[in-house]
Design a protein around this motif. Structure first.
Motif, PDB file in Angstrom:
ATOM      1  N   ALA A 177       5.123 -14.284  -5.706  1.00 13.86           N
ATOM      2  CA  ALA A 177       5.763 -13.436  -4.702  1.00 13.86           C
ATOM      3  C   ALA A 177       5.866 -12.002  -5.197  1.00 13.86           C
ATOM      4  CB  ALA A 177       7.141 -13.989  -4.356  1.00 13.86           C
ATOM      5  N   GLN A 178       6.036 -11.820  -6.494  1.00 13.08           N
ATOM      6  CA  GLN A 178       6.130 -10.467  -7.044  1.00 13.08           C
ATOM      7  C   GLN A 178       4.815  -9.715  -6.865  1.00 13.08           C
ATOM      8  OE1 GLN A 178       7.282 -13.241  -8.609  1.00 13.08           O
ATOM      9  NE2 GLN A 178       9.447 -12.770  -8.257  1.00 13.08           N
ATOM     10  N   ASP A 179       3.685 -10.424  -7.058  1.00 10.29           N
ATOM     11  CA  ASP A 179       2.382  -9.790  -6.837  1.00 10.29           C
ATOM     12  C   ASP A 179       2.227  -9.401  -5.371  1.00 10.29           C
ATOM     13  OD1 ASP A 179       1.757 -10.110  -9.479  1.00 10.29           O
ATOM     14  OD2 ASP A 179       0.516 -11.894  -9.188  1.00 10.29           O
ATOM     15  N   ALA A 180       2.657 -10.285  -4.478  1.00  3.00           N
ATOM     16  CA  ALA A 180       2.558  -9.997  -3.045  1.00  3.00           C
ATOM     17  C   ALA A 180       3.445  -8.809  -2.667  1.00  3.00           C
ATOM     18  CB  ALA A 180       2.952 -11.227  -2.243  1.00  3.00           C
ATOM     19  N   GLU A 181       4.637  -8.743  -3.257  1.00  2.00           N
ATOM     20  CA  GLU A 181       5.550  -7.632  -2.969  1.00  2.00           C
ATOM     21  C   GLU A 181       4.933  -6.311  -3.397  1.00  2.00           C
ATOM     22  OE1 GLU A 181      10.260  -6.591  -3.744  1.00  2.00           O
ATOM     23  OE2 GLU A 181       9.116  -7.602  -5.318  1.00  2.00           O
ATOM     24  N   PHE A 182       4.329  -6.293  -4.585  1.00  2.23           N
ATOM     25  CA  PHE A 182       3.711  -5.068  -5.077  1.00  2.23           C
ATOM     26  C   PHE A 182       2.532  -4.667  -4.201  1.00  2.23           C
ATOM     27  CE2 PHE A 182       0.485  -2.936  -7.694  1.00  2.23           C
ATOM     28  CZ  PHE A 182       1.206  -1.860  -8.149  1.00  2.23           C
ATOM     29  N   ALA A 183       1.720  -5.655  -3.807  1.00  2.00           N
ATOM     30  CA  ALA A 183       0.552  -5.368  -2.975  1.00  2.00           C
ATOM     31  C   ALA A 183       0.967  -4.830  -1.611  1.00  2.00           C
ATOM     32  CB  ALA A 183      -0.286  -6.630  -2.811  1.00  2.00           C
ATOM     33  N   LEU A 184       2.015  -5.400  -1.030  1.00  2.00           N
ATOM     34  CA  LEU A 184       2.468  -4.973   0.285  1.00  2.00           C
ATOM     35  C   LEU A 184       3.029  -3.554   0.234  1.00  2.00           C
ATOM     36  CD1 LEU A 184       2.601  -5.997   3.139  1.00  2.00           C
ATOM     37  CD2 LEU A 184       4.805  -7.059   2.643  1.00  2.00           C
ATOM     38  N   GLN A 185       3.831  -3.275  -0.775  1.00  2.00           N
ATOM     39  CA  GLN A 185       4.376  -1.926  -0.921  1.00  2.00           C
ATOM     40  C   GLN A 185       3.256  -0.919  -1.181  1.00  2.00           C
ATOM     41  OE1 GLN A 185       7.130  -1.282  -4.210  1.00  2.00           O
ATOM     42  NE2 GLN A 185       8.336   0.089  -2.935  1.00  2.00           N
ATOM     43  N   SER A 186       2.291  -1.297  -2.005  1.00  2.00           N
ATOM     44  CA  SER A 186       1.168  -0.399  -2.295  1.00  2.00           C
ATOM     45  C   SER A 186       0.351  -0.119  -1.046  1.00  2.00           C
ATOM     46  CB  SER A 186       0.269  -1.015  -3.377  1.00  2.00           C
ATOM     47  OG  SER A 186       0.984  -1.195  -4.585  1.00  2.00           O
ATOM     48  N   ALA A 187       0.182  -1.139  -0.197  1.00  2.00           N
ATOM     49  CA  ALA A 187      -0.566  -0.952   1.039  1.00  2.00           C
ATOM     50  C   ALA A 187       0.127   0.041   1.959  1.00  2.00           C
ATOM     51  CB  ALA A 187      -0.743  -2.294   1.745  1.00  2.00           C
ATOM     52  N   LEU A 188       1.446  -0.011   2.027  1.00  2.00           N
ATOM     53  CA  LEU A 188       2.182   0.928   2.874  1.00  2.00           C
ATOM     54  C   LEU A 188       2.092   2.354   2.325  1.00  2.00           C
ATOM     55  CD1 LEU A 188       5.388  -1.093   3.820  1.00  2.00           C
ATOM     56  CD2 LEU A 188       3.339  -0.709   5.167  1.00  2.00           C
ATOM     57  N   ILE A 189       2.174   2.517   1.022  1.00  2.00           N
ATOM     58  CA  ILE A 189       2.053   3.842   0.433  1.00  2.00           C
ATOM     59  C   ILE A 189       0.638   4.389   0.662  1.00  2.00           C
ATOM     60  CG2 ILE A 189       2.129   5.160  -1.708  1.00  2.00           C
ATOM     61  CD1 ILE A 189       4.850   4.220  -0.674  1.00  2.00           C
ATOM     62  N   ALA A 190      -0.369   3.512   0.543  1.00  2.00           N
ATOM     63  CA  ALA A 190      -1.748   3.939   0.798  1.00  2.00           C
ATOM     64  C   ALA A 190      -1.933   4.318   2.263  1.00  2.00           C
ATOM     65  CB  ALA A 190      -2.721   2.821   0.406  1.00  2.00           C
ATOM     66  N   ALA A 191      -1.311   3.567   3.171  1.00  2.00           N
ATOM     67  CA  ALA A 191      -1.387   3.898   4.593  1.00  2.00           C
ATOM     68  C   ALA A 191      -0.745   5.243   4.868  1.00  2.00           C
ATOM     69  CB  ALA A 191      -0.712   2.797   5.411  1.00  2.00           C
ATOM     70  N   ASN A 192       0.362   5.523   4.200  1.00  2.00           N
ATOM     71  CA  ASN A 192       1.031   6.813   4.369  1.00  2.00           C
ATOM     72  C   ASN A 192       0.112   7.957   3.944  1.00  2.00           C
ATOM     73  OD1 ASN A 192       3.830   8.173   4.817  1.00  2.00           O
ATOM     74  ND2 ASN A 192       3.160   8.979   2.855  1.00  2.00           N
ATOM     75  N   ALA A 193      -0.585   7.778   2.837  1.00  2.00           N
ATOM     76  CA  ALA A 193      -1.525   8.805   2.374  1.00  2.00           C
ATOM     77  C   ALA A 193      -2.680   8.965   3.365  1.00  2.00           C
ATOM     78  CB  ALA A 193      -2.061   8.432   0.993  1.00  2.00           C
ATOM     79  N   GLN A 194      -3.114   7.864   3.945  1.00  2.00           N
ATOM     80  CA  GLN A 194      -4.204   7.931   4.921  1.00  2.00           C
ATOM     81  C   GLN A 194      -3.765   8.676   6.178  1.00  2.00           C
ATOM     82  OE1 GLN A 194      -6.083   4.139   5.498  1.00  2.00           O
ATOM     83  NE2 GLN A 194      -7.455   4.892   7.093  1.00  2.00           N
ATOM     84  N   LEU A 195      -2.518   8.486   6.588  1.00  2.00           N
ATOM     85  CA  LEU A 195      -1.998   9.222   7.737  1.00  2.00           C
ATOM     86  C   LEU A 195      -1.969  10.722   7.452  1.00  2.00           C
ATOM     87  CD1 LEU A 195       0.985   6.962   8.895  1.00  2.00           C
ATOM     88  CD2 LEU A 195      -1.292   7.113   9.882  1.00  2.00           C
TER      89      LEU A 195
END
Length: 409
Positions: free
Chosen positions: A64-82
C-alpha cells in the motif's frame, strides 16, 4: 481476502452547464473523479489531462505504501502537465481541477485527495465521508464560525483553497491508507452530487442492494430532479471477499473524448509567469472584496508557509543529527585502532588513525616508550617514521617488543 468485485462510473453534464468539465475512471484497482474548473475553455481540459495521467497508476503494487507514493507522484506529475499546457496555450490560464482517487490493494484502500470532490464509505448501512473538502466554507466550519447546515447554502461554498492547476508547483495532496472489508461500498463523486443530494439520500441509494451502475444512474436522476446546476460524476466500487474482477476499465466525462482546444502550441513564446492569485477558484465564485474570504486565504497561506518552514527545519535538524551521529560513531571507531610512530626521539604507541580532519586530530599518544628511534635498524626506523598500523593495543605492544629485540646493539 477483500478485493474489488464490481464497479461503475457514470457522468452527466447537468441542466445548466453547456459542457461536461468532470472526468471519471473505474479501472482494475484504480478509481478517480476529477472536477475541472476554469470556464468553458479550461475545466474539461484540466480534468481530462489529470485523469489520463493518473490512469497510468492503474498497475499492480506490492504494498500500500508503494501505491500511495505512486498515486501522489501521479498527481504531482499531472499538476506539472497542467502548468506546461497553460504555458503553451495561454487561453487556458486559470484552469484547474479537483481530484479524488483511490487504489484498492487486497484489504487496503489508498486514497489521494485535493479539492472538494468526495470519497464516501458505506459500511454496515452507515455512510461516512472519508475525505475533507479543501474549501473556504469547510475552513469556516472547522473554526466553528458556521455549521454544516449553513455550509450547504453558503454563497461561497464552491470557493476552493486547494486544487491542481497552473498556480502551485507543489500542491498539497492529502493521502491515507485505510482498511476495507467485504461488503464495503465506496463512492467517489464530484460536488455536483454532494452539493445537491443529501447524505441520507446518498446512503439510501448505496444501501439499496442494486448494482454499482444502477446506483450511479439512480443518483444521477436524483441530481437532475434537484436541478443539477453542475456536472455530476459518480464512481461506485463494491468490495467482496475473494472476488475476481474481469470487467474492462471505464472512462467517462471529458476524459472519454480526445483533447481538442485552442491553437497549436507556440513554443517560441517568451516565458510568461502565471497571473498572481492567492488561490485558483471556480469561475463565477471568486469574490475578492470579501474581507472574511481574503483573511481566510491569508491565514491559509500563513499556515502553508509555517508548515514548509517546519518541514525544512525538521529536515535540516535531522540531517545535522545524522551527520553528527555518523561523526561520533566514526570517531569512536578510530579510537579502537592503534599505530606505532615517533614522539620526540622515542618510539610511541598512538591511539587512533594517522589522518586528521582539518584542525581535528584523530590520534593521540597512548604510551611513549623508552626505546630511542636512533637505536633502531635503518629499515625499522624508516617504518616507524612512516608509522606502523596495529589493529589492537596488544598488537601494538608486540610490535614495540619486536623492534626493541631487533634494535642495533
Amino acid at each position: 481476502m477483500a478485493t474489488v468485485s464490481h464497479s461503475a462510473a457514470v457522468s452527466h453534464v447537468g441542466k445548466v452547464r453547456s459542457n461536461n468539465q468532470d472526468s471519471g475512471y473505474a479501472g482494475h484497482t484504480l478509481f478517480v473523479v476529477a472536477d475541472g474548473m476554469g470556464g468553458h475553455a479550461g475545466g474539461d481540459v484540466a480534468s481530462a489531462i489529470t485523469t489520463k495521467r493518473v490512469m497510468q497508476a492503474d498497475v499492480a503494487y506490492t504494498s500500500a505504501q508503494d501505491a500511495e507514493f505512486a498515486l501522489q507522484s501521479a498527481l504531482i506529475a499531472a499538476n506539472a502537465q497542467l502548468a506546461e499546457t497553460v504555458f503553451e496555450h495561454t487561453e487556458l490560464t486559470g484552469m484547474g481541477t479537483t481530484v479524488s482517487a483511490m487504489i484498492v490493494l487486497d484489504d487496503q484502500v489508498v486514497i489521494a485527495h485535493i479539492g472538494d470532490s468526495r470519497i464516501y464509505l458505506l459500511r454496515d448501512g452507515e455512510l461516512s465521508q472519508i475525505t475533507v473538502d479543501h474549501t473556504f466554507v469547510q475552513r469556516l466550519v472547522d473554526s466553528g464560525r458556521i455549521t454544516e447546515q449553513e455550509a450547504m447554502v453558503h454563497p461561497r461554498r464552491s470557493v476552493l483553497m486547494r486544487v491542481l492547476g497552473d498556480v502551485e508547483s507543489s500542491p498539497e495532496v492529502d493521502t491515507s491508507i485505510l482498511t476495507t472489508l467485504p461488503g464495503d461500498r465506496w463512492l467517489i463523486c464530484s460536488d455536483g452530487l454532494s452539493g445537491v443530494v443529501s447524505p441520507a439520500a446518498i446512503a439510501a441509494a448505496l444501501s439499496s442492494g442494486a448494482s454499482p451502475l444502477a446506483v450511479g444512474n439512480r443518483l444521477i436522476k436524483e441530481t437532475l430532479d434537484g436541478g443539477a446546476p453542475d456536472n455530476v460524476t459518480i464512481v461506485v466500487v463494491d468490495i467482496e471477499d475473494g472476488a475476481l474482477r474481469t470487467a474492462e476499465p471505464v472512462v467517462v466525462g471529458s476524459a472519454s473524448a480526445p483533447l481538442a482546444f485552442g491553437e497549436e502550441p507556440v513554443r517560441n513564446r517568451p516565458l510568461r509567469l502565471p497571473a498572481l492569485r492567492l488561490h485558483p477558484v471556480r469561475e463565477s465564485h471568486f469574490e475578492p472584496d470579501s474581507q472574511d474570504y481574503l483573511s481566510e486565504l491569508i491565514e491559509e497561506d500563513a499556515r502553508r508557509l509555517r508548515r514548509r518552514r517546519i518541514t525544512w527545519l525538521t529536515g535540516i535538524i535531522l540531517l545535522v543529527l545524522v551527520i553528527a551521529g555518523a561523526g561520533v560513531v566514526g570517531y569512536q571507531w578510530t579510537q579502537t585502532r592503534y599505530f606505532i610512530g615517533v614522539e620526540g626521539k622515542n618510539v610511541a604507541i598512538f591511539q587512533g588513525v594517522q589522518q586528521d580532519l582539518g584542525p581535528l586530530s584523530l590520534s593521540s599518544v597512548y604510551e611513549e616508550t623508552d626505546l630511542p628511534v636512533a637505536s633502531l635498524r635503518v629499515y625499522d626506523r624508516q617504518q616507524v617514521e612512516q608509522t606502523i598500523s596495529a589493529p589492537s593495543l596488544a598488537d601494538a605492544q608486540l610490535i614495540v617488543e619486536r623492534l626493541e629485540n631487533a634494535r642495533t646493539p
